[in-house]
Write a protein that holds these residues in place. Structure first.
Motif, PDB file in Angstrom:
ATOM      1  N   GLN A  63       0.814  -1.209   0.000  1.00 50.50           N
ATOM      2  CA  GLN A  63       0.000   0.000   0.000  1.00 50.50           C
ATOM      3  C   GLN A  63       0.854   1.269   0.000  1.00 50.50           C
ATOM      4  N   ASN A  67      -0.340   3.161  -3.002  1.00 50.28           N
ATOM      5  CA  ASN A  67      -1.429   4.046  -2.618  1.00 50.28           C
ATOM      6  C   ASN A  67      -0.883   5.397  -2.176  1.00 50.28           C
ATOM      7  N   ARG A 253      -7.403  -0.276   0.555  1.00 50.79           N
ATOM      8  CA  ARG A 253      -7.546  -1.121  -0.629  1.00 50.79           C
ATOM      9  C   ARG A 253      -8.911  -0.931  -1.283  1.00 50.79           C
ATOM     10  N   ASP A 254      -9.980  -0.978  -0.472  1.00 49.37           N
ATOM     11  CA  ASP A 254     -11.326  -0.838  -1.025  1.00 49.37           C
ATOM     12  C   ASP A 254     -11.534   0.548  -1.621  1.00 49.37           C
ATOM     13  N   ASP A 256      -9.280   2.502  -2.881  1.00 48.63           N
ATOM     14  CA  ASP A 256      -8.512   2.598  -4.113  1.00 48.63           C
ATOM     15  C   ASP A 256      -9.262   1.931  -5.271  1.00 48.63           C
ATOM     16  N   GLU A 257      -9.825   0.755  -5.019  1.00 43.12           N
ATOM     17  CA  GLU A 257     -10.578   0.067  -6.065  1.00 43.12           C
ATOM     18  C   GLU A 257     -11.836   0.839  -6.434  1.00 43.12           C
ATOM     19  N   TRP A 258     -12.506   1.415  -5.453  1.00 40.18           N
ATOM     20  CA  TRP A 258     -13.714   2.196  -5.722  1.00 40.18           C
ATOM     21  C   TRP A 258     -13.389   3.424  -6.563  1.00 40.18           C
ATOM     22  N   ASN A 259     -12.313   4.127  -6.209  1.00 36.91           N
ATOM     23  CA  ASN A 259     -11.896   5.288  -6.991  1.00 36.91           C
ATOM     24  C   ASN A 259     -11.548   4.893  -8.424  1.00 36.91           C
ATOM     25  N   SER A 260     -10.888   3.736  -8.581  1.00 37.65           N
ATOM     26  CA  SER A 260     -10.522   3.272  -9.910  1.00 37.65           C
ATOM     27  C   SER A 260     -11.770   2.971 -10.741  1.00 37.65           C
ATOM     28  N   ALA A 261     -12.772   2.342 -10.121  1.00 35.27           N
ATOM     29  CA  ALA A 261     -14.011   2.033 -10.835  1.00 35.27           C
ATOM     30  C   ALA A 261     -14.741   3.308 -11.253  1.00 35.27           C
ATOM     31  N   GLN A 264     -12.920   4.838 -14.236  1.00 37.29           N
ATOM     32  CA  GLN A 264     -13.196   4.133 -15.488  1.00 37.29           C
ATOM     33  C   GLN A 264     -14.593   4.469 -16.019  1.00 37.29           C
TER      34      GLN A 264
END
Length: 522
Positions: A63, A67, A253-254, A256-261, A264
């Protein structure tokens, strides 16, 4: 027997109470329907990290690498705890010895790193950063030969947490117990650390070190007096440290994935995707083919149109365009993101503003109150962890090596214990309101509730150094006939010249008159 089901009542041993009649004293200890899946095992401080320390450490380092918020939290804590360095302040009454200690220490600072990359205060920052990422850090003393030409024949080697295998648990040949790579004697004292010579994650070239103890899984026993273990034991008896990001790893982690989604989704929406619909001619049925059509693969290819800025696309007759309409990010995006980042900042121990650089939601009064809380935590870590676990032992190592090598002879009448007395001065926290804070300190000094020495220490300085610098400045200015409005000997705080008679021309006044005259002059 009720409804065909037998109910057995169990008596609590030694009482007249039946287990079914007991009700938990605390609701949090109840086993009701909403809490039956709450599993809270009874586990000791060392068993909790026995099999999970490696995973926690690896995820924490990942991270910090990946991150931006984890990396920023690491930077914020290191800059607050170490800053420009936590420096020693010798407390020897012999001023000549005091100056000798300071001079020799200044020579040691740039030579302290065994790797030759940082000075001593850079090592302090590296150690605290490693402590943040891996939960702990090790420092090994490396004695050097006099021929190496060092001011003090000693250097420091910094080792990450991976050098001490947490899975090494056995009984040594001496009968000592080895737990988590640390060897303890019969009364529980640390007597040795079993360390890898090379980092387990950098073993690709260990075969090049022929003849050295670099075989994977084989450790070297290093006496405990040669190793410093820097970590925060949050529970009594805890032998290893857990990473600072432990409570924030899942959220980081969550998030970061939410921001990435979300990113996109916005990228897809920014492309204005469209579909061209071709309207069939009247009388032509679906599946009808031209008699002159060939089996060439190119005839079956779907033509793709691209759209660029300031372009006009001409459609064929009978064609129409349908635009995609991806959903927009809701208006709660910023609120949700800010709340998650506040939670992460709280779990790590930094301010939300430090973590994100966003100061739009705070004023100076609120920031001062929040900054005082962070400052109190930082001072606690400095005084209870960094100074006792790192700074003082390094000073003892340095002082012993300096005496043994002859670089620091002690004058007669001064014992080694007296000569080794030292205080530690952390870096200064910058004033939020410099003028107000300076006026407050001046008032406290004049009221007698605070000393210049204490103010100097709080600012990361030594009052003796300040006095020496002021005396040198005044001497140089007097010799050149210069008068500055910052010189309180000659200019008052209001900017008026302080005309003072010579010492042999002072008028004879009573104590009361003298005090009144001084007030009028000021």
């Amino acid at each position: 027997m009720a409804n065909g089901i037998a109910r057995t009542r169990v008596r609590v041993k030694g009482t007249g109470i039946y287990a079914g009649d007991l009700r938990p004293t605390y609701d949090a200890a109840s086993q009701g329907r909403t809490r039956r899946h709450w599993r809270a095992p009874e586990i000791g401080p060392n068993a909790a990290l026995q099999f999970e320390l490696t995973q926690l450490r690896n995820r924490s380092r990942d991270q910090v690498r990946q991150n931006v918020y984890a990396s920023r939290a690491s930077d914020a804590l290191v800059s607050n705890i170490v800053g420009t360095g936590i420096k020693p302040l010798p407390k020897v009454e012999d001023q000549d010895l005091n100056r000798a200690l300071r001079a020799l220490w200044l020579d040691f600072v740039p030579e302290a790193d065994a790797a030759g990359e940082l000075d001593l205060y850079g090592l302090q920052a590296q150690i605290v950063r490693s402590w943040f990422e891996g939960g702990e850090c090790f420092v090994r003393r490396r004695l050097r030969r006099p021929s190496d030409g060092l001011a003090v024949p000693m250097q420091l080697q910094v080792l990450e947490s991976e050098h001490l295998p947490a899975e090494k648990n056995e009984i040594a040949e001496s009968g000592n117990v080895i737990r988590h790579g640390i060897e303890f004697d019969a009364i529980g004292r640390r007597v040795a650390y079993h360390l890898y010579r090379t980092h387990p994650g950098d073993r690709d070239g260990f075969e090049l070190l022929a003849g050295r103890n670099d075989t994977p899984g084989l450790t070297t026993r290093v006496p405990a007096e040669e190793v410093l273990h820097i970590y925060l034991p949050t529970r009594p008896g805890q032998k290893r440290g857990e990473p600072w990001l432990t409570q924030a790893l899942l959220a980081l982690r969550d998030l970061d994935e939410w921001n990435s989604a979300e990113l996109q989704r916005q990228k897809a929406g920014a492309m204005f995707l469209g579909h061209i619909k071709k309207v069939a001619e009247e009388g032509v049925q679906v599946g009808d083919q031209d008699a002159d059509a060939t089996d060439d693969a190119e005839s079956d290819a779907i033509e793709v149109q691209t759209l660029e800025p300031l372009t006009i696309t001409e459609l064929d007759e009978g064609e129409d365009v349908t635009w995609s309409d991806p959903p927009e990010v809701g208006g709660n995006y910023e609120v949700f993101l800010r709340q998650q980042l506040r939670s992460i900042a709280q779990s790590v121990g930094v301010l939300y503003e430090q973590l994100t650089g966003d100061y739009a939601q705070i004023n100076d009064r609120t920031y001062r109150a929040a900054h005082n809380e962070v400052r109190r935590q930082v001072e606690m870590l400095q005084q209870q962890i960094v100074i006792p676990q790192l700074c003082r032992p390094v000073w003892r190592w340095w002082f012993g090596s300096a005496r043994a090598s002859g670089a620091l002879p002690l004058p007669s009448g001064v014992t080694p214990r007296e000569a080794a007395r030292v205080g530690w001065v952390p870096h200064a926290f910058r004033h939020i309101h410099p003028l107000q804070d300076a006026q407050t300190e001046r008032t406290r000094i004049r009221n007698g509730t605070r000393s210049r020495h204490a103010v100097a220490l709080e600012s990361g300085e030594d009052v003796e150094d300040i006095d020496a610098q002021i005396a040198a400045d005044n001497k140089r200015a007097d010799g050149m006939g210069l008068v500055f409005d910052t010189d309180p000997r000659k200019v008052s705080n209001a900017g008026l010249t302080q005309a003072r008679p010579a010492d042999n021309e002072l008028p004879e006044t009573s104590p009361g008159d003298g005090g009144q005259e001084n007030e009028q002059q000021q």
